[in-house]
Enzyme design. Structure first.
Site, PDB file in Angstrom:
ATOM      1  N   SER B  95       0.735  -1.007   0.040  1.00  0.00           N
ATOM      2  CA  SER B  95       0.018  -0.004   0.091  1.00  0.00           C
ATOM      3  C   SER B  95       0.912   1.420   0.013  1.00  0.00           C
ATOM      4  CB  SER B  95      -0.901  -0.017   1.361  1.00  0.00           C
ATOM      5  OG  SER B  95      -1.879  -0.985   1.068  1.00  0.00           O
ATOM      6  N   LYS B 170      -7.405   1.862  -2.777  1.00  0.00           N
ATOM      7  CA  LYS B 170      -6.793   1.613  -1.315  1.00  0.00           C
ATOM      8  C   LYS B 170      -6.910   2.775  -0.364  1.00  0.00           C
ATOM      9  CE  LYS B 170      -5.299  -0.974   2.057  1.00  0.00           C
ATOM     10  NZ  LYS B 170      -3.952  -1.600   2.210  1.00  0.00           N
ATOM     11  N   LYS B 238      -0.139   5.492   8.950  1.00  0.00           N
ATOM     12  CA  LYS B 238       0.795   5.339   7.494  1.00  0.00           C
ATOM     13  C   LYS B 238       0.026   5.597   6.398  1.00  0.00           C
ATOM     14  CE  LYS B 238       1.687   2.629   4.821  1.00  0.00           C
ATOM     15  NZ  LYS B 238       1.941   1.355   4.177  1.00  0.00           N
TER      16      LYS B 238
END
Lengths: 292, 292, 292, 292
Positions: B95, B170, B238
C-alpha cells in the site's frame, strides 16, 4: 386506543394514517396544510389545540421539529399539560435534546403522566411503510404499554434505557451517519480528482471493512448526483446542533461531529439545505475546486 | 509460474505460502526472521537479493511496508530492475503512494517490464485464508495475466483502472475506514458519557442508516475493549499519511481525513500504536475525561 | 446620572464601584454575596428586584453571564420592562447572542426605551482599573448619550454599528483569541516535543509575523505553567458556543472556531475549566502524550 | 570572507547582494534567470556547480526551496560535499525538515565540515532590506563565527539551540502564522456575514487580547482584498506540510495546524496558490457562500 397525535408534517401525517388504519381513535392537532382532509376522511378527529386533543387521550404522541416545539405543545398555552389526565402516557417521537427530554419527563410526571422518548430513523419512506427504527427511553412498564402502538409505526423497536436514552441513541445515530457521509464524500472525491472511477471504487469497497449502508446508498447518490431527499441537510444539521450542544453540556469533545456540522453550514450556504444529506459531497468537491 | 516474491512479513509470508500451495515456483527475497524455514520446506527457494529473485521470474510480486521500500527493492542496489527480463510482470501489492506508483510503473515499462498495482485489504486473517480484497490498477491485458495468481490470494478481485488506480482505491478505503471508526468512537463515547448503554445503542443502530462493518465489528471491540489487532493504528496512520500527501499533491482538502490522522498521532503518543485501530475510541474517551 | 446597575459579579461589582466613584447615583440589583456592603458604603442603594432598580433610572446597565440571564432581568417577572420609563437607555454590557440582542432591543424599543449592546473585554483587571475595551452597537445618539458613562468604565470605546454590532465584534474577538491560543499552544508544544526550548522560540518569534498579544502574554503563561485566571476556559467556551450558534444561524462554517470549542470541552473535562484559557496548552500536551 | 552562495531566487538574490555590498567575496551557484548580471556586476563570481562554488569557500550558504533541494545541492552529483574543505561552515537558510536537518548536519560533520540551520522570516522585503528574522540551530562556536554574516542579512538573530532548533523554530512560526490567519479570516467573515463592518471591528480589536501582527497587516489585506504577495499560499502550504510531517514523526497531534493545511489545499484548488496567504479569507468566504 384513544390517541392524541400532535404534529402532522412529512413524518407525522403518514404515522397517524398508519395508526388510524390499525383501528385506533385519533384526535389530531397541528395538522399541516393539505394533510388534513385525508386523515379526517380516514376517521381522525380534528382538535383546535394540543390541550383539546389530549383531553380524553390515553396516549399522547408528539412529532414536531425541535426542542422548543415540544416544549410549546406540552407546556405552552393550550398545551398538553393543561388537560393531561392522570396516567396518560406521553410519547415524544420528535428528535430533540436528551437533557431537555429528562426535564420534560419530570414535569409530565409531576403532572401525573408518564413519559417515553421514542425518536425514529428511517425517513418519510419508513414512516409511510411503517418500518421505522424506533429508539425508546423510559420505564419498562411504559415501554410495554407503548409497544403495540410502536409496532404499528416501526419494524425495529429498541428499548435503550431510562428516559432520555432514546434521544441519546438518536443523537448517536446522527453522529455516525453524518461523519460516515463526510468520509464517503472525501473518499469518492479523492478518487475522482485522482482520475479513477468512483463507481468502480465504490463497488470494490462494498463488502470490505469500508462497507456501510451509507457507502451503498448515499455513495450511489453521490456518484449519480441524485440529491432528491431522502433526509435534508437542513434537518441533519439541526440534529448535529443537538449533538454538539449535548456533548458540550457533558464536557465532551466530538471534533469529527463538530467538523461535519460546520460543513453542513457550508452546504446550506451553498444552497444545498433542502437537498439530501448525501449532497455534502458537493461541498467537498467545491473545496477541491471540482466544479463539473 | 515462476514467481519472485519479495517481502515476507506478516502479510507476505502467508500469501507466498498460498502461492506455493497452489503449485507455483517461488523465489523468495527479504524473508522475515523465523518465516524462512516453513516456506523453504514448502518448496520455496531463497534468494540473496531482489535482483537474484527476479532473474528468471515471469512475475515479480512485491509486498513491503511503504513507498521507499518499494523504490528500494525495485530500483535500489541489487534491486529488481537490475535483472528484469523483458516482458516480466511486476505486481506491487504493497500500500503506497498512487503518484509514486505511476512513476515506478513508467520506469519498469522503460526497462521492458509490465506493472500492476494491486494493494489489498483484509489483514492477516484474509492473507492466510486467501480471502483478501484486491484492488488493481494497470492494463486489462496485464490484469488478465495476473488474475489466476490474484485469485489464489484473494476472494474479491477488482480491476479499478489504469496504473495507480489500485492504490487510489486503497487510499479511499483507508479514508473511509478511519473516519468511520472515529464516527463510531464519538457516538459510543457520547452514549457512555450521557449515561446510556453503548451495547444497546450499537444493537439498535445496526440495520439502519448508521449500519456499517465498522459499527458491527469495531463497535463491538470498542465496547468490550478488545484491542488485539486486527489492523494496527500505527499502520493505519501510515496509510492516512499517504492519503493526506496524495490529496495535497492534488490540491484537495480532506478535513475529516486530516483530523483522523491527527487523532491517530494522539493514539500512538498514548501508547496505542500497536493496538487495533478500534482503539481510537480510547483517544476520544481520554479527550472526554473518561478514564475507567 | 441615576443608573440602575443589574448584575454585580466579578466584573459588575468593580464597574459599579467606578461609576459610584465618578459621582453617579446607583440603584443596585442582583448583588453577589459579599459584594454588597462595599458598594452600599460607597453610596449605592440596594433594590430588591430589577424592576425596582430600574423604576427611576435614566440608564439601566446590565452585566450578567449569558443570554437567558439578560432575558430574565429585562423581561422576566419583576424585570426591567415592568417599570421601564419612556426614554430610558438600557445598556447591556454582558456578552450574549447578537441575534437575541436585536430581539431584546426591539422589545425595549416597543416599550419606549432605547438600547445599546456594549460588551467588554479586558477582564477583572480592566474592570477594576476602568480600562476595559468596550464594543458598542446602537444608534449614534444613544452612543453619544452613553459615552460619558462608558468612559468611566473603559479606555477604548468603539462604536461599531447598529444594535447587535457590539456583540458581533465581541464574538469576533473571542474567535480570534481562542484560535490564536490554540495556535500558540500547538507551536510551543511542537517545540517542546521536538527538543528545543519554547522560551527561546517565543522570544525569537515576538516582533515577527507570529507576534501577538497572546504569544506575548499567554505564551509566557504556557511556558511557566501559570494558569491562574485571567479569563477562565469555562467562560471562553461559553463565548465560543455563542460564536458557533451565531454562525450556524448565518449558515457560516467556522471550522477552526468549532475545533477550538471542542478542545475547550476537553479542557473542561480534564479539570481545567476554571484555569486561565492559556491552559488549553495542557490539552494539546496531553494529546501529545506529554505529561511532565 | 570567501562565501559560496547557492540558490539565488526571490530570497537568495537580494541576500547575496547584501553580502557583496558588505565586502564579502561570493561564488554563486544556481543563479535564477535574470538575476545573474546584477550580482556579477556587483563583484560576484559565477560557478557552474555547487561543488565548484564551495571549493575554496570558508562559508557555504544554501537558500533553496525544500528539503530535497538541500539534499541535492549538498550531497548530489557535483554537490557541496564533493569539494568540501575541512573546517568549512555550511549555513542552510532554507526552510526544511528539522529531522532531515539533523541528518544533513551529521553527514557534513563526517565530511569534516560544520553546520548551522538558519531559516529566516520576513519575506522578500526583509531580504532586500537586510532585516530578516533569523532562527539559528547549531553550536555556539559556529553561531559566533556566522554572526557577522547573519547580521548583514537580518535584524533579529536568535540562537535557539542545537542543530535542527532553527528549523523547529521556523516551523513553530509558520504554525502560528497560519492558524492566526485562519482565526482572523473566520472572525472577519463572521462580522461581514452578520452585517457589521469588518474594518471597524478590526480597529476596535487592535490593542486588545485579539491583537496581532496578522490582525494588523493581514486583516487589512483581507478587508481591502489586497492579495499581492507577500508570502504565497503555495509556499506557506509547503511549510505546513513540513509541520504536519514533523509532528507525525513525533507522534504529536496538531489538529488546528492540520486544518489550516487542508484549507490551504482548498485555496490552491480555487486558484489562490500564488496569492498572499491572507487570501485564505477567500476560502472561508466561499465556504460561507459569500461571493461578492
Amino acid at each position: 386506543m384513544r390517541i392524541a397525535f400532535i404534529g402532522l408534517g412529512v413524518m407525522g401525517a403518514p404515522m397517524a394514517a398508519n395508526l388510524l388504519a390499525a383501528g385506533h381513535q385519533l384526535s389530531l392537532s397541528r395538522v399541516a396544510v393539505g394533510r388534513h382532509d385525508a386523515l379526517i376522511d380516514a376517521g381522525g378527529e380534528a382538535a383546535d389545540t394540543a390541550a383539546a386533543a389530549a383531553k380524553d387521550a390515553e396516549v399522547v404522541i408528539v412529532m414536531v421539529p425541535d426542542t422548543p416545539d415540544v416544549e410549546e405543545v406540552l407546556f405552552g398555552t393550550e398545551g398538553v399539560a393543561e388537560s393531561l389526565q392522570p396516567g396518560t402516557l406521553v410519547i415524544d417521537m420528535s428528535s430533540i435534546s436528551p437533557t431537555a427530554t429528562k426535564e420534560f419527563a419530570a414535569r409530565i410526571s409531576t403532572a401525573g403522566g408518564h413519559y417515553l422518548d421514542a425518536p425514529v430513523s428511517g425517513g418519510e419512506v419508513g414512516a409511510k411503510a411503517g418500518t421505522l427504527s424506533i429508539m425508546v427511553g423510559g420505564s419498562t412498564e411504559d415501554f410495554e404499554q407503548a409497544r403495540p402502538l410502536l409496532e404499528v409505526l416501526g419494524a425495529n423497536i429498541s428499548h435503550i434505557g431510562e428516559v432520555g436514552a432514546g434521544q441519546t441513541a438518536k443523537v448517536a445515530n446522527q453522529i455516525i451517519v453524518a461523519s460516515t457521509i463526510e468520509a464517503v464524500a472525501e473518499a469518492l472525491t479523492f478518487v475522482e480528482v485522482a482520475g479513477a472511477d468512483p463507481a468502480k471504487v465504490r463497488a470494490a469497497l462494498l463488502g470490505g471493512f469500508a462497507s456501510s449502508k451509507i457507502l451503498e446508498l448515499h455513495g450511489e447518490r453521490m456518484i449519480t448526483r441524485s440529491f432528491d431527499p431522502g433526509f435534508r441537510i437542513r434537518l441533519h444539521r439541526k440534529d448535529l446542533n443537538l449533538a454538539v450542544s449535548a456533548a458540550t453540556e457533558l464536557d465532551l469533545a466530538l471534533p469529527s461531529t463538530a467538523l461535519a456540522q460546520q460543513l453542513m453550514n457550508a452546504a446550506v450556504a451553498a444552497g444545498d439545505g433542502d437537498a439530501d444529506h448525501s449532497a455534502l459531497v458537493s461541498t467537498v468537491r467545491r473545496l477541491g475546486g471540482v466544479t463539473a
